[in-house]
Design a protein around this motif. Structure first.
Motif, PDB file in Angstrom:
ATOM      1  N   GLN A 108       0.861  -1.183   0.000  1.00  0.00           N
ATOM      2  CA  GLN A 108       0.000   0.000   0.000  1.00  0.00           C
ATOM      3  C   GLN A 108       0.895   1.230   0.000  1.00  0.00           C
ATOM      4  N   ASP A 109       0.466   2.275  -0.684  1.00  0.00           N
ATOM      5  CA  ASP A 109       1.258   3.499  -0.700  1.00  0.00           C
ATOM      6  C   ASP A 109       1.510   3.971   0.724  1.00  0.00           C
ATOM      7  N   ARG A 124       4.956   4.942  -3.643  1.00  0.00           N
ATOM      8  CA  ARG A 124       4.697   3.565  -4.064  1.00  0.00           C
ATOM      9  C   ARG A 124       5.965   2.711  -4.004  1.00  0.00           C
ATOM     10  N   ASP A 154       6.259  -6.850  -1.644  1.00  0.00           N
ATOM     11  CA  ASP A 154       5.907  -6.035  -0.493  1.00  0.00           C
ATOM     12  C   ASP A 154       6.554  -6.542   0.780  1.00  0.00           C
TER      13      ASP A 154
END
Length: 452
Positions: free
Chosen positions: A264-265, A343, A376
């Motif tokens: 997630q940003d 990002r 991530d």
């Protein structure tokens, strides 16, 4: 042709003795080799998180439309039966070393371009008189040692050799003799020429340039006005097969670094600063493995709207001090003007020097450069350690006290789905293991050696 182009043409060799070797679907092919149940099945290697990117797609997955640099989510929709695996760089590096060493038996001039491809100058070895036989022999030896397919192209220039290996894929060998160059080059789509990306192709499209033949018909002044002086001259040369670049052995790495794409940003000073620290720590581990220090620190920031900025900080002299390099990374990141959701963050070290010495040891001995595989989660060290839901990634190697070696399919809570198989075993079915009663160890991959 002006004097510059004539001079370049005069330096071209007269016979096809530049070899380009490229391992087919390399990461995915290694996974299929090491995991018998995946042979002949579609495989996607890359980031496994929500924003993961495909690093390599096997040919089975490519037939469904998946490809490298595509988002993993889209690739999975196109090839829903594909096995999605986290990259195992230690395994790929071992196979790469074996391939490069085998290519080195052809000539002392081997120029690696990446982990899975290289140029070889056959004029510098004993096989210049029969390059096709040499290429066939080295392909067979690589297959015997690694069970991997390598496509090879041969021409009198790097350009032709690279295009020939591309044309021969998969698992092919193509020799383009000087007399046949035009027959080979002119029908190719202009996008096949190295260095012509989407923007340049779009500019050439406005000139009705779609093939190399179309490109060759363009006057030099039109090309330079369309794509700029340097690019225009380069395209003018390449369209005529003029590429005097020698095969150059270079063991010097130009940079080391790491980057991370977030699930997630992220936004806010504290979160971004913590993220810079984590990415810098990974880049420092790779600098330590490389040895020496760096004088320039570059921060790369990609915002939520996909705008990407890079900023650099250059030190007075090369440094290997983690605190000094970390401070420079923060300074470079701030210089990018982070004021919005982020990002991706990357940190890399440039202007490397062997003369600066590190003062702090690091546990991670991974010496591979950062690859464009977004995920991530932090990289998983391939070292002994109990498998948990937190460190589990699909495809990583595990070992059980009695069931032996295998690999992770997925882990949910304390339930691990694994396949107990390795390169020398029959294919195995998935089975569920309770990690409380049957703990599993994450272990380094089994890797081939020259005397294997």
């Amino acid at each position: 042709m002006d004097p510059v182009q004539l001079a370049d043409a005069s330096r071209l060799r007269t016979r096809a003795t530049v070899l380009h070797a490229d391992a087919d679907s390399f990461f995915a092919a290694v996974e299929q080799r090491d995991k018998p149940s995946l042979r002949g099945r579609p495989v996607l290697v890359g980031g496994t998180g929500p924003r993961g990117v495909v690093s390599t797609a096997s040919y089975e997955a490519r037939r469904a439309g998946a490809r490298s640099a595509m988002s993993m989510s889209r690739a999975r929709r196109l090839s829903p039966a594909a096995a999605v695996l986290f990259p195992r760089f230690e395994a790929y590096s071992a196979y790469s070393r074996l391939i490069m060493a085998t290519l080195g038996t052809l000539s002392e001039l081997v120029e690696p371009l990446s982990i899975d491809e290289a140029f070889v100058d056959l004029e510098a070895g004993p096989f210049a008189d029969d390059p096709a036989a040499a290429a066939a022999d080295v392909r067979a030896r690589i297959r015997e040692l690694t069970a991997l397919a390598v496509s090879i192209g041969i021409g009198r220039t790097k350009l032709v050799a690279k295009l020939a290996s591309d044309a021969g894929k998969p698992d092919g060998l193509l020799v383009v003799e000087p007399a046949a160059e035009d027959d080979f080059l002119l029908p190719l789509p202009v996008r096949a020429v190295p260095g012509i990306g989407p923007a340049t192709a779009a500019a050439l499209e406005r000139l009705d340039v779609r093939t190399v033949a179309d490109l060759r018909r363009q006057p030099l002044d039109i090309l330079t006005m369309t794509v700029g002086e340097s690019s225009g001259v380069n395209l003018f040369r390449l369209a005529r097969g003029i590429d005097p670049r020698p095969v150059a052995v270079s063991g010097e790495r130009k940079s080391v670094g790491a980057e991370r794409t977030f699930a997630q940003d992220i936004f806010g000073t504290d979160l971004i600063a913590a993220a810079v620290d984590r990415v810098t720590d990974e880049a420092l581990r790779r600098l330590t493995a490389h040895g020496g220090g760096a004088r320039t620190v570059v921060a790369k920031v990609r915002f939520a709207d996909f705008t990407t900025l890079t900023r650099s900080v250059t030190l007075a002299q090369p440094s290997a001090e983690p605190a000094e390099l970390r401070a420079a990374a923060h300074q470079a990141a701030r210089a990018a003007g982070i004021s919005d959701s982020v990002r991706l963050l990357g940190v890399s070290f440039h202007n490397l020097s062997p003369h600066a010495q590190l003062t702090l040891p690091w546990d991670d001995d991974d010496d591979e450069p950062s690859l464009d595989v977004a995920d991530d989660v932090p990289d998983v060290p391939l070292a002994l350690g109990l498998l948990t839901e937190e460190n589990a990634r699909p495809g990583l190697d595990i070992e059980h006290d009695t069931l032996g070696r295998g690999w992770v399919v997925h882990v949910r809570g304390r339930q691990a789905t694994v396949r107990f198989e390795s390169v020398d075993t029959p294919p195995a079915r998935s089975q569920v293991v309770d990690l409380d009663t049957d703990p599993l160890l994450l272990v380094p991959p089994l890797t081939p050696t020259l005397d294997a």
